[in-house]
Design an enzyme around this catalytic site. Structure first.
Site, PDB file in Angstrom:
ATOM      1  N   ASP A 219      82.080  95.315 -30.768  1.00  0.00           N
ATOM      2  CA  ASP A 219      82.717  94.475 -29.757  1.00  0.00           C
ATOM      3  C   ASP A 219      83.760  93.554 -30.389  1.00  0.00           C
ATOM      4  O   ASP A 219      84.478  92.842 -29.671  1.00  0.00           O
ATOM      5  CB  ASP A 219      81.666  93.642 -29.020  1.00  0.00           C
ATOM      6  CG  ASP A 219      81.902  93.620 -27.517  1.00  0.00           C
ATOM      7  OD1 ASP A 219      82.795  94.343 -27.045  1.00  0.00           O
ATOM      8  OD2 ASP A 219      81.192  92.883 -26.811  1.00  0.00           O
TER       9      ASP A 219
ATOM     10  N   LYS B  29      77.841 102.041 -20.259  1.00  0.00           N
ATOM     11  CA  LYS B  29      78.235 102.214 -21.660  1.00  0.00           C
ATOM     12  C   LYS B  29      77.342 103.228 -22.369  1.00  0.00           C
ATOM     13  O   LYS B  29      77.830 104.081 -23.118  1.00  0.00           O
ATOM     14  CB  LYS B  29      78.187 100.853 -22.375  1.00  0.00           C
ATOM     15  CG  LYS B  29      79.280  99.897 -21.914  1.00  0.00           C
ATOM     16  CD  LYS B  29      79.045  98.469 -22.385  1.00  0.00           C
ATOM     17  CE  LYS B  29      80.123  97.542 -21.844  1.00  0.00           C
ATOM     18  NZ  LYS B  29      79.890  96.115 -22.177  1.00  0.00           N
TER      19      LYS B  29
ATOM     20  N   GLN C   3      75.378  92.565 -25.023  1.00  0.00           N
ATOM     21  CA  GLN C   3      76.056  92.328 -23.749  1.00  0.00           C
ATOM     22  C   GLN C   3      76.134  90.835 -23.440  1.00  0.00           C
ATOM     23  O   GLN C   3      75.132  90.124 -23.500  1.00  0.00           O
ATOM     24  CB  GLN C   3      75.321  93.062 -22.617  1.00  0.00           C
ATOM     25  CG  GLN C   3      75.974  92.918 -21.252  1.00  0.00           C
ATOM     26  CD  GLN C   3      77.322  93.615 -21.172  1.00  0.00           C
ATOM     27  OE1 GLN C   3      77.519  94.668 -21.761  1.00  0.00           O
ATOM     28  NE2 GLN C   3      78.244  93.030 -20.433  1.00  0.00           N
TER      29      GLN C   3
END
Length: 288
Positions: free
Chosen positions: A117, A50, A94
């Site tokens: 996200d 990412k 994450q």
């Protein structure tokens, strides 16, 4: 009959090219911070990928690596600092987090305007109401893949296997917003095979290799396989497989995503798109 293979890598590159093109005209590059707590090898691969992609499209990217035994107070302090930095437009924590950390509490600490996200309760609520907000990356990627082969979902019957906050629930909400009729199956659903056989659109996101067999699939259906599980082959090598028995499904479906090379690349591309959106929104607010 052999299904069309939906090329997630190709579609993801189109999204990334559009993001990179937009960045050139901005007064400053969007900033993305990726936070990883723990030493899970797969998570390290994901976050490095990412951060690398963010730099490739012209973003300012930072990677915050924290030990597996990081305290909740320490992690919250890192997030709070990132919330306050003007050059950071997007924050991604994450998942999964180490077991001793409260995931909901951690996600709630991220500034909703930087929640690229799409997992903050505010953004989840906006999605459920059909309002404007940041959409979780994997569900957003799934929708782009679906609409690449079926642009109009009005009246389609969509079945989503899985009800997680990360994929199952938000992808069901997105399908409903596209005027599809949505059935959501989960671990306690009865007659899942029968339900799936009526699906024009079938999305599986449970992480159980080979769960969806070829005879579960309606002829010409669009099949989106979100599952990714590492399994050991007879020769001892590891292989990534999806929820769908691909060799069976490809003979029945109208279109299907491969694993790997389907949903995964789109998830990262949509993260970049969300970060660009967050940067534009913050710039517009600052200019107002």
């Amino acid at each position: 009959m052999t299904a069309e293979i939906i090329d997630g890598k190709k579609l993801a590159q189109l999204v990334l090219d559009e993001v990179a093109k937009a960045v050139v005209d901005m007064s400053r590059p969007p900033g993305l911070a990726v936070v990883l707590a723990g030493d899970d090898p797969a998570s390290h691969v994901y976050v490095n990928g990412k951060a690398k992609r963010a730099k490739e499209v012209g973003f300012h990217a930072e990677l915050k690596l924290l030990p597996a035994d990081v305290s909740e107070v320490e992690l919250l302090a890192v997030i709070d600092a990132l919330n306050g930095r003007d050059e950071i437009d997007g924050i991604l924590v994450q998942l999964p987090l180490p077991a001793h950390l409260n995931t909901l509490r951690i996600m709630a600490a991220v500034d909703p305007s930087k929640d690229v996200d799409g997992l903050h309760a505010l953004n989840a609520g906006l999605l459920s109401q059909g309002a404007e907000g940041l959409i979780p990356c994997t569900p957003l990627g799934c929708m782009k893949l679906i609409k690449s082969v079926v642009p109009d979902l009005t009246g389609s019957h969509a079945v989503v296997i899985g009800s997680s906050n990360i994929v199952g629930k938000p992808v069901a909400a997105l399908l409903l917003a596209e005027q599809a009729t949505v059935t959501q199956a989960h671990i306690h659903t009865r007659d899942t095979q029968f339900i799936c056989r009526g699906a024009d659109i079938l999305v599986s996101a449970v992480g159980k290799p080979g769960l969806v067999r070829g005879d579960w699939i309606k002829p010409r259906a669009v099949v989106i396989d979100v599952g990714t599980t590492r399994v050991r082959q007879p020769d001892g090598k590891m292989r990534t497989v999806g929820d769908v028995a691909f060799d069976e499904a490809v003979e029945v479906a109208g279109a299907i995503t491969p694993v790997p090379g389907g949903v995964g690349p789109m998830t990262i591309a949509c993260l970049m798109e969300n970060t660009l959106r967050a940067a534009r929104a913050r710039n517009a607010h600052a200019a107002a």
